[in-house]
Design an enzyme around this catalytic site. Sequence first.
Site, PDB file in Angstrom:
ATOM      1  N   ASP A   1      11.413  42.429  81.627  1.00  0.00           N
ATOM      2  CA  ASP A   1      12.533  43.354  81.516  1.00  0.00           C
ATOM      3  C   ASP A   1      11.970  44.747  81.789  1.00  0.00           C
ATOM      4  OD1 ASP A   1      14.556  45.077  80.769  1.00  0.00           O
ATOM      5  OD2 ASP A   1      15.121  43.951  78.975  1.00  0.00           O
ATOM      6  N   HIS A   2      12.310  45.313  82.948  1.00  0.00           N
ATOM      7  CA  HIS A   2      11.690  46.565  83.386  1.00  0.00           C
ATOM      8  C   HIS A   2      12.152  47.768  82.560  1.00  0.00           C
ATOM      9  CE1 HIS A   2       9.109  48.810  85.825  1.00  0.00           C
ATOM     10  NE2 HIS A   2       9.466  48.408  87.031  1.00  0.00           N
TER      11      HIS A   2
END
Length: 532
Positions: free
Chosen positions: A502-503
Amino acid sequence: MATKEFKLPDVGEGVAEGELVSWLVSPGDTVTEDQAVAEVETDKALVEVPSPYNGTVKELHVSEGEMVPVGDVIITYEVEGEAEDEPEVDVDDAEDAGEARADDAAETTDTAETETGETEQSSGKGGRVFAAPSARRLARELGVDIGSVDGSGPGGRVTEGDVRSAAEGDAESATADAGGAGDDAGPRSVEFSGKSATKRKGDAEQATNGQRAGGASTAEAAGRERTLAAPATRKLAEDEGVDLNDVPTDEARDGEAFVTQEAVLQYAEAQREAQQADAEAVQAEGETTEELVAADVEDDGAERVPYRGVRRTIGEQMAKSKYTAPHVTHHDSVVVDDLVDLREEMKGVAEERDAKLTYMPFIIKAVVAALKEYPYLNSTLDEEAGEIVLKDEYNIGIAVATDAGLMVPVVKECDRKSMLEIAREVSDLVERARNRKISREEMQGGTFTLTNFGAIGGEYATPIINFPEVGILGLGAIEERPAVRDGEVVAASTLPLSLSIDHRIVDGAVAAAFANTVMEYLDEPQLLLLDA
């Protein structure tokens, strides 16, 4: 011997319905309390439904494969020493129904008396209260005297909306909706509320002609606020799907429009003819896009499988993850010759201790070690609070392909378990997941997930994060591939890795460092034994 009905209970938190997958009993079977009688699949898992009684199965009300709302009756039992279940009957409703039948009979046997009697009061003001049980319950909950509420339903019946309007103090609205029911003297008939305040008169023949001319279904409708009609006429209009306020009429009683059965039948026939004319016009012009699509669906011969239960839950979860967390996938590959040799050496010892040793326990241990160094991979995002929650537990989910779809059982507290303990637990969880015997609790609480698509022969992928976790590591197949050693290309056992993150929480550099740490432990698996 008494009869007992068993309704489908809530088999999971927030579950509204379930698919009855299979019956475990048949009519005539004797069952005991807590004996499993059916298997039900919800959007969470497959569960067994226990019997609440000791008795004999009298009837099964649901077929296998049918969707059943929670609260619907699924089994009828014959039980000894129990009082017979009695259906709940609303006293006023029963009284209303009886009097309605009496009114119909009175009209049939003595029409003249029906047309000259007094108008029946349909509100609680000085007479009986006509209301559905749900409206009565709502009135009790809101503290409303239902006898003071004017009804807007058929025959002046009090609806839930009337009760709410009364509770909100909107007396004018309630009175307008009710249409003054029960205030007028006149023939024994029932008043109906309508949608339009405009009174128009016409006869059924004019309505019929208007429909045949291709007008809308209510082109010649009267659109009155109130209409008088005998009970039998009211029943006929309900059966024909006709609103009495729209039926044209020249007849009147005490200054109010009065509709007969003949007028209802003529108006209903006019509506049917208009609908038929519209259908023929559409057919003459050609099929619409929607009809063409429907025709294609019918003729393509494709099999259609219901999208529900666990399959739908998986799809919804994947969509939520993909469109909530911005995914980035990091790919790499590690030489695992030493890991292959070490596992081969330890397999015999593991079997002697009742454990099947696969590569998974080694990989879990390597991942846990890397998570301790990079805690943001072992976190969740609390969007409401605006906080990143760093977990102090290491619960690793293992994605398992089953006939119902992908399930993710969770191995809890992996940092506190030995290699063999993890091996036994993984084996047990995977087997029960594939047999649909795993509980919902065993698939909750994960902090990071592994998915082994290499078991089918794949190398790389872009795994979807098991939201709300922030990372998932995909494992390719361990096979011999070309590798460079000391400047020479040799065959080596390699493991492809695909790490999705999850950036919003994890940067690409951190993801790469985490993957490098995992690879270091897999390249030198002896380091893992120090904590095993």
